[in-house]
Scaffold this motif. Structure first.
Motif, short mmCIF file in Angstrom:
data_model
loop_
_atom_site.label_atom_id
_atom_site.label_comp_id
_atom_site.label_asym_id
_atom_site.label_seq_id
_atom_site.Cartn_x
_atom_site.Cartn_y
_atom_site.Cartn_z
N VAL A 8 -50.04 -67.14 12.83
CA VAL A 8 -48.65 -66.84 13.21
C VAL A 8 -48.23 -65.44 12.78
O VAL A 8 -47.47 -64.79 13.48
CB VAL A 8 -47.69 -67.94 12.66
CG1 VAL A 8 -47.49 -67.82 11.17
CG2 VAL A 8 -46.36 -67.91 13.38
N ALA A 9 -48.76 -64.94 11.68
CA ALA A 9 -48.40 -63.59 11.23
C ALA A 9 -48.89 -62.53 12.22
O ALA A 9 -48.17 -61.56 12.50
CB ALA A 9 -48.96 -63.33 9.84
N ALA A 10 -50.10 -62.72 12.75
CA ALA A 10 -50.62 -61.77 13.73
C ALA A 10 -49.80 -61.80 15.01
O ALA A 10 -49.48 -60.74 15.58
CB ALA A 10 -52.08 -62.08 14.03
N LEU A 11 -49.44 -62.99 15.47
CA LEU A 11 -48.63 -63.09 16.68
C LEU A 11 -47.25 -62.49 16.47
O LEU A 11 -46.71 -61.82 17.34
CB LEU A 11 -48.52 -64.54 17.14
CG LEU A 11 -47.73 -64.77 18.42
CD1 LEU A 11 -48.30 -63.94 19.58
CD2 LEU A 11 -47.69 -66.24 18.77
N TYR A 12 -46.67 -62.70 15.29
CA TYR A 12 -45.37 -62.12 14.96
C TYR A 12 -45.44 -60.59 15.04
O TYR A 12 -44.57 -59.95 15.62
CB TYR A 12 -44.93 -62.57 13.57
CG TYR A 12 -43.56 -62.09 13.18
CD1 TYR A 12 -42.42 -62.73 13.66
CD2 TYR A 12 -43.39 -61.01 12.33
CE1 TYR A 12 -41.16 -62.30 13.31
CE2 TYR A 12 -42.14 -60.57 11.97
CZ TYR A 12 -41.02 -61.22 12.45
OH TYR A 12 -39.76 -60.78 12.11
N ALA A 13 -46.49 -60.01 14.49
CA ALA A 13 -46.66 -58.55 14.52
C ALA A 13 -46.78 -58.04 15.95
O ALA A 13 -46.20 -57.01 16.31
CB ALA A 13 -47.89 -58.14 13.70
N ILE A 14 -47.51 -58.76 16.79
CA ILE A 14 -47.64 -58.37 18.20
C ILE A 14 -46.28 -58.43 18.90
O ILE A 14 -45.93 -57.53 19.66
CB ILE A 14 -48.67 -59.29 18.91
CG1 ILE A 14 -50.07 -59.00 18.39
CG2 ILE A 14 -48.59 -59.13 20.43
CD1 ILE A 14 -51.11 -60.03 18.79
#
Length: 53
Positions: A8-14
């Motif tokens: 979820v952290a990677a998707l949030y950054a994207i």
């Protein structure tokens, strides 16, 4: 709509980089998830999260 993902952290950054409208910022929830919410182009809310380890 609710959606579970593996990072979820990677998707949030994207989403932030893509200027997606974030409704609720990424946070650890008391019910055992790390989650955030965004709005799609029509304004519909989508909750995205992953289970906390």
């Amino acid at each position: 709509m609710h959606m579970f993902v593996y990072d979820v952290a990677a998707l949030y950054a994207i989403c932030e980089a893509g200027e997606v409208r974030i409704i609720k910022t990424l946070a650890d929830k008391e019910y055992g998830q790390r989650a955030f919410a965004l709005a799609d182009p029509d304004g519909n809310r989508i909750d995205i999260g992953e289970r906390s380890p």
